[in-house]
Write a protein that holds these residues in place. Structure first.
Motif, PDB file in Angstrom:
ATOM      1  N   LYS A  39       0.836  -1.207   0.000  1.00 44.01           N
ATOM      2  CA  LYS A  39       0.000   0.000   0.000  1.00 44.01           C
ATOM      3  C   LYS A  39       0.868   1.253   0.000  1.00 44.01           C
ATOM      4  O   LYS A  39       0.609   2.222  -0.703  1.00 44.01           O
ATOM      5  CB  LYS A  39      -0.919   0.012   1.233  1.00 44.01           C
ATOM      6  CG  LYS A  39      -2.207  -0.790   1.083  1.00 44.01           C
ATOM      7  CD  LYS A  39      -3.073  -0.621   2.322  1.00 44.01           C
ATOM      8  CE  LYS A  39      -4.353  -1.440   2.209  1.00 44.01           C
ATOM      9  NZ  LYS A  39      -5.267  -0.896   1.200  1.00 44.01           N
ATOM     10  N   SER A  76      -1.347  -1.697  -4.132  1.00 44.15           N
ATOM     11  CA  SER A  76      -2.455  -2.617  -3.841  1.00 44.15           C
ATOM     12  C   SER A  76      -3.816  -2.110  -4.298  1.00 44.15           C
ATOM     13  O   SER A  76      -4.720  -2.913  -4.526  1.00 44.15           O
ATOM     14  CB  SER A  76      -2.490  -2.938  -2.346  1.00 44.15           C
ATOM     15  OG  SER A  76      -2.770  -1.768  -1.612  1.00 44.15           O
ATOM     16  N   ASP A  77      -4.007  -0.808  -4.435  1.00 45.05           N
ATOM     17  CA  ASP A  77      -5.311  -0.274  -4.858  1.00 45.05           C
ATOM     18  C   ASP A  77      -5.321   0.189  -6.315  1.00 45.05           C
ATOM     19  O   ASP A  77      -6.336   0.697  -6.795  1.00 45.05           O
ATOM     20  CB  ASP A  77      -5.711   0.893  -3.949  1.00 45.05           C
ATOM     21  CG  ASP A  77      -5.899   0.458  -2.504  1.00 45.05           C
ATOM     22  OD1 ASP A  77      -6.448  -0.637  -2.305  1.00 45.05           O
ATOM     23  OD2 ASP A  77      -5.484   1.197  -1.603  1.00 45.05           O
ATOM     24  N   SER A  78      -4.204  -0.004  -7.001  1.00 47.51           N
ATOM     25  CA  SER A  78      -4.111   0.491  -8.380  1.00 47.51           C
ATOM     26  C   SER A  78      -4.890  -0.403  -9.353  1.00 47.51           C
ATOM     27  O   SER A  78      -4.823  -1.629  -9.273  1.00 47.51           O
ATOM     28  CB  SER A  78      -2.639   0.545  -8.807  1.00 47.51           C
ATOM     29  OG  SER A  78      -2.538   0.885 -10.176  1.00 47.51           O
ATOM     30  N   LYS A  79      -5.636   0.228 -10.252  1.00 53.54           N
ATOM     31  CA  LYS A  79      -6.397  -0.508 -11.267  1.00 53.54           C
ATOM     32  C   LYS A  79      -5.725  -0.423 -12.644  1.00 53.54           C
ATOM     33  O   LYS A  79      -6.298  -0.829 -13.650  1.00 53.54           O
ATOM     34  CB  LYS A  79      -7.817   0.037 -11.344  1.00 53.54           C
ATOM     35  CG  LYS A  79      -8.576  -0.094 -10.024  1.00 53.54           C
ATOM     36  CD  LYS A  79      -9.947   0.561 -10.078  1.00 53.54           C
ATOM     37  CE  LYS A  79     -10.642   0.495  -8.721  1.00 53.54           C
ATOM     38  NZ  LYS A  79     -11.943   1.200  -8.726  1.00 53.54           N
ATOM     39  N   ASN A 119     -12.704  -5.284 -10.326  1.00 54.41           N
ATOM     40  CA  ASN A 119     -12.710  -3.841 -10.577  1.00 54.41           C
ATOM     41  C   ASN A 119     -13.595  -3.489 -11.781  1.00 54.41           C
ATOM     42  O   ASN A 119     -13.233  -2.693 -12.641  1.00 54.41           O
ATOM     43  CB  ASN A 119     -11.279  -3.331 -10.810  1.00 54.41           C
ATOM     44  CG  ASN A 119     -10.424  -3.447  -9.561  1.00 54.41           C
ATOM     45  OD1 ASN A 119     -10.922  -3.303  -8.445  1.00 54.41           O
ATOM     46  ND2 ASN A 119      -9.142  -3.713  -9.742  1.00 54.41           N
ATOM     47  N   GLY A 129      -3.125  -3.715  -8.939  1.00 52.70           N
ATOM     48  CA  GLY A 129      -3.690  -4.001  -7.620  1.00 52.70           C
ATOM     49  C   GLY A 129      -3.964  -5.476  -7.415  1.00 52.70           C
ATOM     50  O   GLY A 129      -3.694  -6.030  -6.339  1.00 52.70           O
ATOM     51  N   THR A 130      -4.498  -6.136  -8.432  1.00 54.51           N
ATOM     52  CA  THR A 130      -4.776  -7.569  -8.338  1.00 54.51           C
ATOM     53  C   THR A 130      -3.483  -8.347  -8.159  1.00 54.51           C
ATOM     54  O   THR A 130      -3.407  -9.291  -7.353  1.00 54.51           O
ATOM     55  CB  THR A 130      -5.521  -8.048  -9.597  1.00 54.51           C
ATOM     56  OG1 THR A 130      -6.760  -7.343  -9.699  1.00 54.51           O
ATOM     57  CG2 THR A 130      -5.791  -9.539  -9.546  1.00 54.51           C
ATOM     58  N   GLN A 152      -2.301  -7.848  -4.539  1.00 46.76           N
ATOM     59  CA  GLN A 152      -3.097  -8.617  -3.584  1.00 46.76           C
ATOM     60  C   GLN A 152      -2.728 -10.102  -3.637  1.00 46.76           C
ATOM     61  O   GLN A 152      -2.617 -10.768  -2.603  1.00 46.76           O
ATOM     62  CB  GLN A 152      -4.590  -8.442  -3.893  1.00 46.76           C
ATOM     63  CG  GLN A 152      -5.139  -7.042  -3.632  1.00 46.76           C
ATOM     64  CD  GLN A 152      -5.332  -6.747  -2.162  1.00 46.76           C
ATOM     65  OE1 GLN A 152      -5.250  -7.629  -1.319  1.00 46.76           O
ATOM     66  NE2 GLN A 152      -5.597  -5.480  -1.850  1.00 46.76           N
TER      67      GLN A 152
END
Length: 671
Positions: A192, A197-200, A300, A593-594, A597
């Protein structure tokens, strides 16, 4: 007067100490003592220590000791605390030493009964107090350990909504719980902080992936990063990677995989032909039919894709295993070409990427989750419901259930639940996951869980460089000899097996709840002979230890470098040749992000806890008799010798195979 000497041992785990008053009553065949206060000069019973010797005085001998009654009461103005005694040792006036194993939390003011530790089957019980204690224990157990159905068509599981609902003695230790939460938090926090981790976003280039990968690395994950494009490394993983369970020898091509001799001739060495290599046993098949026709996930808000490939592998004259043909869907068609090593670089590489992503789904859900975690839970719940502590099978198997019920509860809550990581970020998450598991359960067989039979059925007896097979068969043999000795000590004849109702209840519970009462699985509904018991118990221990290690411990090694094992794919399988480029590959990979994770989760699931217990180590002393204790020592010696052999071999390998090294194999499914 008869004087008994009593020593109380408190287990060496965090928070095991009690400052409460402890009381004991000794119960023998000829009477019982008064309830006696065990006054501790140090003010308590401390973690990892033995108490001083206490005297319990009776008017006359109690005869053979049957059980003890323990309770603890808080001091005035002090709270009731939790205490984890390991055992009580009593020396009788006649000079005999009796051990009473406990190994459980005492958290209340109630009186708790514990049996003398000599292993006894129900038919061995001649004392009415012993039978009463046994019945009381099992009544409590069946109330505590209840079967539940997580999803229709799944094996039975332990009924509990959260870890605190589990009986205290099967919960994580304080050490395990703290480290597990810390590892989970720090893995994703590190990603993060780097904004991953939150990137698309999609990946721009391979170098960008390397920046995420550098957060956590291993020797083998570095090797995977360097060699992931190579055919030899692709083939090697099906013998020694995370999923060595799919490959099988192919003597005749499947009807839905129309590979011709001309297609693969350039890949065959010398003047050989496909027919000749099939007849010689040098062709192997990977068939992902379990994934056929499944609905892929949406991540997403973007549709994901997975294939159900068929792959031919070829054993070369220099004993390498390489792919020579890949078909990405099960049904032959014009828009389902057979990809070959002679195709363009990215046509061939992209086909292999779809296979590796399919392998991730098959491995995680069938090979790893179902065939180790869920089955280990079945074995554990059935044991706890049907076997009292004094039963020899309980003593033999209870170490191999450590932490299993809690780790599976966490998996259902945080991995495969609606908001779980796997559900959210894997191509097969959601509907696909449920169907894969149902199909896998429907195809599960007893013989496939018994390694010697499975290796033979898949035709892998003589494949070179198959370290999973070599180490697994050796480990199976060591476990089998140990189990054979212990079972043979307690069961002298087949009739004793048939007459042991607790044993029969245990296997029937496994058949009904674990294998859904399906006779086609080959799982026995009853056990009739000593060899049948030995084989089944060997399978249970092997599944919970060596097999789980083989399919769990290498997850980050082979999946940490995402291009080698993508958790999901964003583009559909190619339908024509000559169109794929590096850009196509990057657009197909899971988004940033995927990827993050998936990497974080595999890192967590591969991480060893500091209270890890290796195979063959028994910190809890459940056996009292000398012969089984000596068998445990021999078992430990055999495992140590084998471990040294594995280490010596690995020192000469470019990719060491460590997952079946007894020094690195955990006693139970605990991660």
């Amino acid at each position: 007067m008869a004087k008994y000497k009593v020593t109380v041992h408190t287990h060496n785990i965090a928070t095991a100490t009690t400052m409460n008053n402890v009381f004991i009553k000794l119960v023998g065949e000829n009477g019982e003592s008064k309830r006696t206060w065990l006054t501790s000069l140090k003010g308590g019973f401390y973690q990892g220590t033995a108490s001083r010797e206490f005297d319990v005085v009776c008017p006359s001998s109690l005869g053979t000791l049957v059980l003890i009654e323990l309770d603890k009461q808080p001091l005035p103005l002090f709270p009731q605390d939790a205490w984890f005694p390991s055992k009580v040792v009593v020396t009788t006036p006649e000079g005999d030493t009796c051990q009473f194993p406990i190994y459980r939390w005492i958290m209340d003011k109630e009186v708790h009964l514990f049996r003398e530790g000599t292993a006894k089957r129900l038919c061995d019980e001649t004392n009415h107090l012993a039978r009463y204690s046994r019945e009381k224990e099992m009544k409590t157990r069946t109330e505590l350990y209840c079967w539940d159905t997580y999803k229709e068509g799944f094996p039975g599981s332990m009924k509990a909504d959260n870890p605190l609902d589990l009986p205290s003695e099967i919960q994580f230790s304080f050490t395990k719980a703290t480290q597990f939460l810390f590892t989970a938090a720090t893995g994703i926090t590190e990603l993060k902080l780097k904004g991953y981790s939150d990137s698309k976003k999609s990946w721009k280039n391979i170098d960008e992936i390397s920046k995420v990968f550098c957060c956590n690395r291993t020797v083998i994950s570095d090797y995977a990063q360097e060699h992931w494009k190579e055919d030899e490394f692709f083939g090697y993983q099906y013998l020694n990677g995370c999923n060595p369970m799919l490959i099988r020898r192919c003597s005749e091509l499947p009807a839905n995989f129309p590979v011709t001799g001309d297609m693969v001739k350039p890949s065959l060495r010398g003047s050989s032909s496909l027919l000749k290599e099939l007849q010689s046993g040098n062709i192997f098949l990977l068939d992902y039919k379990n994934l056929d026709g499944l609905k892929a996930n949406v991540i997403n808000r973007k549709k994901q894709y997975m294939a159900a490939p068929l792959v031919l592998l070829y054993r070369t004259p220099d004993d390498k295993l390489v792919p020579i043909a890949i078909q990405l869907k099960q049904k032959p068609a014009k828009d389902n070409p057979i990809f070959l090593p002679t195709d363009s670089e990215y046509d061939w590489l992209l086909a292999k990427i779809f296979v590796r992503s399919a392998d991730f789904q098959e491995h995680q859900l069938n090979v790893h989750l179902l065939r180790t975690h869920l089955l280990a839970e079945v074995f554990a719940v059935a044991l706890l419901r049907n076997m009292p502590m004094v039963h020899p099978l309980y003593k033999l198997l209870i170490p191999h259930t450590r932490y299993t019920l809690q780790i599976n509860l966490l998996a259902r809550a945080f991995l495969i639940a609606d908001e779980g990581v796997f559900t959210q970020f894997a191509a097969s998450g959601g509907e696909g996951m449920i169907e894969i598991l149902r199909r896998s359960v429907a195809s599960l067989t007893y013989s496939s869980l018994c390694m010697p039979e499975d290796i033979t059925a898949r035709g892998l007896e003589s494949v070179p460089n198959n370290y999973y097979r070599d180490d697994g068969l050796k480990l199976w043999d060591i476990i089998h000899r140990f189990v054979e000795g212990v079972i043979g000590f307690y069961y002298k004849s087949d009739s004793e097996v048939r007459e042991d109702q607790e044993l029969q209840n245990w296997i029937k519970d496994i058949f009904d709840h674990g294998f859904l009462a399906q006779e086609c699985t080959g799982i026995p509904q009853s056990l009739s002979t000593v060899p049948e018991v030995v084989k089944f118990v060997t399978m249970v221990i092997f599944t919970c230890s060596g097999q789980h290690s083989a399919v769990n411990s290498g997850q980050y090694d082979y999946g940490g470098w995402m291009p080698n094992t993508p958790i999901s794919l964003q583009q559909p399988p190619p339908t024509t040749k000559g169109q794929s480029t590096e850009s196509t590959m990057l657009e197909t990979f899971p988004d940033v992000g995927t990827t993050a994770q998936g990497m974080s989760t595999m890192w967590l699931l591969s991480k060893q806890s500091s209270d890890f217990v290796t195979l063959g180590q028994y910190p809890e002393e459940h056996f009292n008799e000398i012969p089984p204790c000596r068998m445990i020592q021999k078992f430990q010696t055999d495992l140590k010798v084998f471990s040294e052999t594995v280490k010596a071999r690995n020192s000469g390998l470019p990719v060491p195979y460590t997952y079946m090294d007894p020094a690195l194999v955990e006693n139970s499914v605990a991660i």
